[in-house]
Design an enzyme around this catalytic site. Structure first.
Site, PDB file in Angstrom:
ATOM      1  N   LYS A  95       0.841  -1.210   0.000  1.00 26.69           N
ATOM      2  CA  LYS A  95       0.000   0.000   0.000  1.00 26.69           C
ATOM      3  C   LYS A  95       0.870   1.251   0.000  1.00 26.69           C
ATOM      4  O   LYS A  95       0.629   2.190  -0.766  1.00 26.69           O
ATOM      5  CB  LYS A  95      -0.899  -0.007   1.240  1.00 26.69           C
ATOM      6  N   ASN A  96       1.887   1.268   0.869  1.00 30.32           N
ATOM      7  CA  ASN A  96       2.676   2.495   1.031  1.00 30.32           C
ATOM      8  C   ASN A  96       3.630   2.766  -0.130  1.00 30.32           C
ATOM      9  O   ASN A  96       4.287   3.801  -0.174  1.00 30.32           O
ATOM     10  CB  ASN A  96       3.454   2.468   2.343  1.00 30.32           C
ATOM     11  N   CYS A 101      -4.643  12.763  13.436  1.00 24.44           N
ATOM     12  CA  CYS A 101      -5.290  11.492  13.139  1.00 24.44           C
ATOM     13  C   CYS A 101      -5.178  10.632  14.379  1.00 24.44           C
ATOM     14  O   CYS A 101      -4.654  11.077  15.395  1.00 24.44           O
ATOM     15  CB  CYS A 101      -4.675  10.818  11.922  1.00 24.44           C
ATOM     16  N   ARG A 140      -8.505  -0.286   4.892  1.00 26.47           N
ATOM     17  CA  ARG A 140      -7.659   0.728   4.251  1.00 26.47           C
ATOM     18  C   ARG A 140      -6.376   0.110   3.712  1.00 26.47           C
ATOM     19  O   ARG A 140      -5.811   0.625   2.732  1.00 26.47           O
ATOM     20  CB  ARG A 140      -7.284   1.828   5.249  1.00 26.47           C
ATOM     21  N   ARG A 192       0.708  14.484  13.350  1.00 26.18           N
ATOM     22  CA  ARG A 192       1.166  14.257  11.975  1.00 26.18           C
ATOM     23  C   ARG A 192       1.152  15.497  11.078  1.00 26.18           C
ATOM     24  O   ARG A 192       0.416  15.561  10.092  1.00 26.18           O
ATOM     25  CB  ARG A 192       0.367  13.121  11.330  1.00 26.18           C
ATOM     26  N   ASP A 228       4.993   0.604  12.007  1.00 23.49           N
ATOM     27  CA  ASP A 228       3.807  -0.065  11.469  1.00 23.49           C
ATOM     28  C   ASP A 228       3.704  -1.537  11.890  1.00 23.49           C
ATOM     29  O   ASP A 228       2.698  -2.192  11.581  1.00 23.49           O
ATOM     30  CB  ASP A 228       3.779   0.034   9.933  1.00 23.49           C
TER      31      ASP A 228
HETATM   32  C1  UD1 Z   1       4.604   6.866   6.441  1.00 19.04           C
HETATM   33  C2  UD1 Z   1       3.713   5.671   6.242  1.00 19.04           C
HETATM   34  C3  UD1 Z   1       3.147   5.186   7.564  1.00 19.04           C
HETATM   35  C4  UD1 Z   1       4.269   4.949   8.555  1.00 19.04           C
HETATM   36  C5  UD1 Z   1       5.185   6.159   8.664  1.00 19.04           C
HETATM   37  C6  UD1 Z   1       6.412   5.917   9.512  1.00 19.04           C
HETATM   38  C7  UD1 Z   1       2.843   6.054   4.014  1.00 19.04           C
HETATM   39  C8  UD1 Z   1       1.677   6.397   3.162  1.00 19.04           C
HETATM   40  N1  UD1 Z   1       2.642   6.046   5.334  1.00 19.04           N
HETATM   41  O1  UD1 Z   1       3.782   7.910   6.985  1.00 19.04           O
HETATM   42  O2  UD1 Z   1       2.442   3.970   7.333  1.00 19.04           O
HETATM   43  O3  UD1 Z   1       3.718   4.694   9.833  1.00 19.04           O
HETATM   44  O4  UD1 Z   1       5.646   6.547   7.345  1.00 19.04           O
HETATM   45  O5  UD1 Z   1       7.152   4.874   9.017  1.00 19.04           O
HETATM   46  O6  UD1 Z   1       3.919   5.755   3.520  1.00 19.04           O
HETATM   47  N2  UD1 Z   1       6.643  14.602  10.743  1.00 19.04           N
HETATM   48  C9  UD1 Z   1       6.670  15.943  11.038  1.00 19.04           C
HETATM   49  N3  UD1 Z   1       6.510  16.833  10.010  1.00 19.04           N
HETATM   50  C10 UD1 Z   1       6.342  16.445   8.723  1.00 19.04           C
HETATM   51  C11 UD1 Z   1       6.325  15.060   8.427  1.00 19.04           C
HETATM   52  C12 UD1 Z   1       6.478  14.158   9.466  1.00 19.04           C
HETATM   53  O7  UD1 Z   1       6.824  16.329  12.194  1.00 19.04           O
HETATM   54  O8  UD1 Z   1       6.215  17.297   7.850  1.00 19.04           O
HETATM   55  C13 UD1 Z   1       6.801  13.604  11.830  1.00 19.04           C
HETATM   56  C14 UD1 Z   1       5.582  12.716  12.021  1.00 19.04           C
HETATM   57  O9  UD1 Z   1       4.590  13.350  12.812  1.00 19.04           O
HETATM   58  C15 UD1 Z   1       6.186  11.511  12.655  1.00 19.04           C
HETATM   59  C16 UD1 Z   1       7.557  11.390  11.970  1.00 19.04           C
HETATM   60  O10 UD1 Z   1       7.823  12.690  11.463  1.00 19.04           O
HETATM   61  O11 UD1 Z   1       6.388  11.720  14.029  1.00 19.04           O
HETATM   62  C17 UD1 Z   1       7.640  10.414  10.824  1.00 19.04           C
HETATM   63  O12 UD1 Z   1       6.528  10.588   9.988  1.00 19.04           O
HETATM   64  P1  UD1 Z   1       6.570  10.253   8.436  1.00 19.04           P
HETATM   65  O13 UD1 Z   1       7.730   9.381   8.122  1.00 19.04           O
HETATM   66  O14 UD1 Z   1       6.419  11.501   7.688  1.00 19.04           O
HETATM   67  O15 UD1 Z   1       5.230   9.414   8.254  1.00 19.04           O
HETATM   68  P2  UD1 Z   1       4.334   9.405   6.983  1.00 19.04           P
HETATM   69  O16 UD1 Z   1       5.188   9.622   5.791  1.00 19.04           O
HETATM   70  O17 UD1 Z   1       3.153  10.266   7.187  1.00 19.04           O
END
Ligand code: UD1
Length: 430
Positions: free
Chosen positions: A22-23, A117, A401, A122, A309
């Protein structure tokens, strides 16, 4: 709302086929917005998030054909709208992945801010800062992020993420592929899904080096073109079924997976007493080792460490392991929502801040529980499979999902699980 009814205590036995990731499919579908030519993606899992992502592409004006259920042929030659609206972003955060491609190809994009969420706040501030580094002007208006490339095209730059972000890295990698000049992303996410996206982009004509390491270099090109790509297998689904075999004391052959994508998970599960044999490069044979399950601590961290995850599913397993384990969550601040539900089933878990202390083995009994997010749902299914008696899991739309036909797959290896739609639940109650 659909529910799952699980009667636990049966060892799972048989073969399971892993679906596409999915990711990985989510960013790869977003990447189709980078070109007017047709991009064909195979092995796209048939799960709710991908149906939502497809709807987003169609709403923007792309044509999406599915000659087969898991093959998407996307042609984004007539994109007139540059916006991911709140209705979509609120149901699926990954719609922010449209931002990079739209901004890079059309010089403008509007995406609703995702907000909080179930697992934490996030934010997407790191994505936005990175776009600014590439020359975009970003503003926030009425809950929407509006980004523009002042001269119509982004400019390559050197940037470093303060924190590792998976979709942030993917968004910038897509945007930089069409920018003028070279971009260097430091502290980049190294997840296999980032590598898969880079492989697709390179097939489309991008010039990306270093995906899979913490430094990615991208020489921007003027246009990208047609490509055909097969999505990698889902490593989190693979890990979930490994735990399913171990927690039920069964034996599963898990086919069509890439073991090296989940080596930190396999390593930890082996330490915890799960026997995992690689019978060929894409097939694992999994069962409990003769010594039984042992409590082992785990800390979630970005790849190549133990993935957040898999945290909830691992915790389910630890409830059945001998001894005390400490599970530490470092990625998301609110990712222990499953704990209260597992406790209702008899698990002995104590949470303090971002650590959960699990004492096992606990005698689990079926109960009524509520799924709070995608991976929490999977962990409750696993706990229910190990519990004595009946468990009714509510709000399973979360699991739809990201897990393709999970009921069918589990039933095919002997699980007693069924999906009850609301009317069926009502009929039972009557
Ligand atoms: C992706 C995955 C999700 C997984 C996560 C961590 C997808 C679609 N989803 O989510 O399944 O749990 O990686 O491996 O690929 N953060 C910030 N600011 C930002 C972006 C992130 O503070 O602009 C923080 C987040 O709140 C979190 C950390 O960074 O604490 C890592 O998040 P991130 O790697 O961005 O997760 P996603 O890409 O949303």
């Amino acid at each position: 709302m659909d529910k799952f009814l699980v009667r636990g205590g049966r060892p799972l036995k048989g073969k399971i086929e892993i679906s596409g990731a999915k990711n990985s499919a989510l960013p790869c579908l977003a990447a189709t917005l980078l070109t007017a030519e047709t991009v064909t993606l195979h092995n796209v899992p048939y799960v709710r998030d991908l149906i939502t992502q497809r709807r987003l592409l169609e709403d923007l004006g792309a044509t999406v054909l599915t000659p087969e259920l898991r093959t998407h042929k996307v042609t984004a030659n007539n994109v007139q709208i540059f916006e991911a609206p709140y209705e979509l972003v609120k149901t699926m955060r990954a719609s922010v992945l449209a931002l990079g491609p739209l901004l890079a190809r059309f010089g403008q994009a509007k995406v609703s801010l995702p907000g909080g969420c179930a697992i934490g706040t996030r934010p997407i501030d790191l994505h936005l800062k990175a776009f600014e580094a590439l020359g975009a002007v970003v503003s926030l208006e009425s809950g929407d992020v509006i980004a523009r490339a002042p001269d119509g095209r982004l400019k390559g730059a050197e940037l470093a993420f303060e924190k590792v972000t998976v979709t942030g890295t993917e968004n910038v990698m897509m945007a930089a592929s069409l920018a003028e000049g070279t971009t260097i992303i430091r502290n980049a996410a190294m997840e296999p899904e980032v590598v898969d996206l880079a492989d697709l982009l390179n097939k489309m004509g991008a010039r990306i080096r270093g995906a899979g390491t913490d430094t990615i270099e991208i020489d921007g090109v003027e246009t990208l073109g047609a490509a055909e790509h097969t999505i990698i297998p889902d490593r989190i689904e693979t890990g979930t079924f490994i735990v399913a075999a171990a927690i039920t004391n069964g034996e599963l052959e898990i086919k069509n997976c890439v073991p090296e994508h989940l080596s930190p998970v396999i390593e930890k599960l082996r330490e915890a007493g799960v026997e995992i044999e690689e019978i060929n490069p894409s097939t694992l044979l999994v069962k409990r080792s003769a010594g039984g399950l042992k409590a082992k601590d785990v800390t979630t961290e970005p790849h190549p460490n133990f993935p957040t995850d898999m945290q909830a599913q691992y915790m389910a397993l630890m409830t059945q392991a001998d001894g005390t384990s400490v599970v530490t969550e470092t990625i998301f601040e609110n990712r222990f929502m499953h704990v209260g539900e597992m406790q209702r089933m008899g698990a002995d878990i104590h949470v303090a801040g971002n650590t959960a202390t699990v004492k096992g083995p606990a005698k689990l009994t079926g109960a009524k529980v509520i799924a709070s997010d995608l991976r929490a749902s999977a962990s409750l299914v696993l706990t229910a499979l190990a519990a004595e008696g009946e468990t009714l899991i509510d709000r399973v739309y979360h699991i739809d999902r990201g897990y393709e036909t999970i009921v069918r797959k589990l039933r095919s290896v002997g699980a007693d699980i069924e999906r009850l739609s609301d009317s069926a639940v009502e009929a039972e109650a009557a």
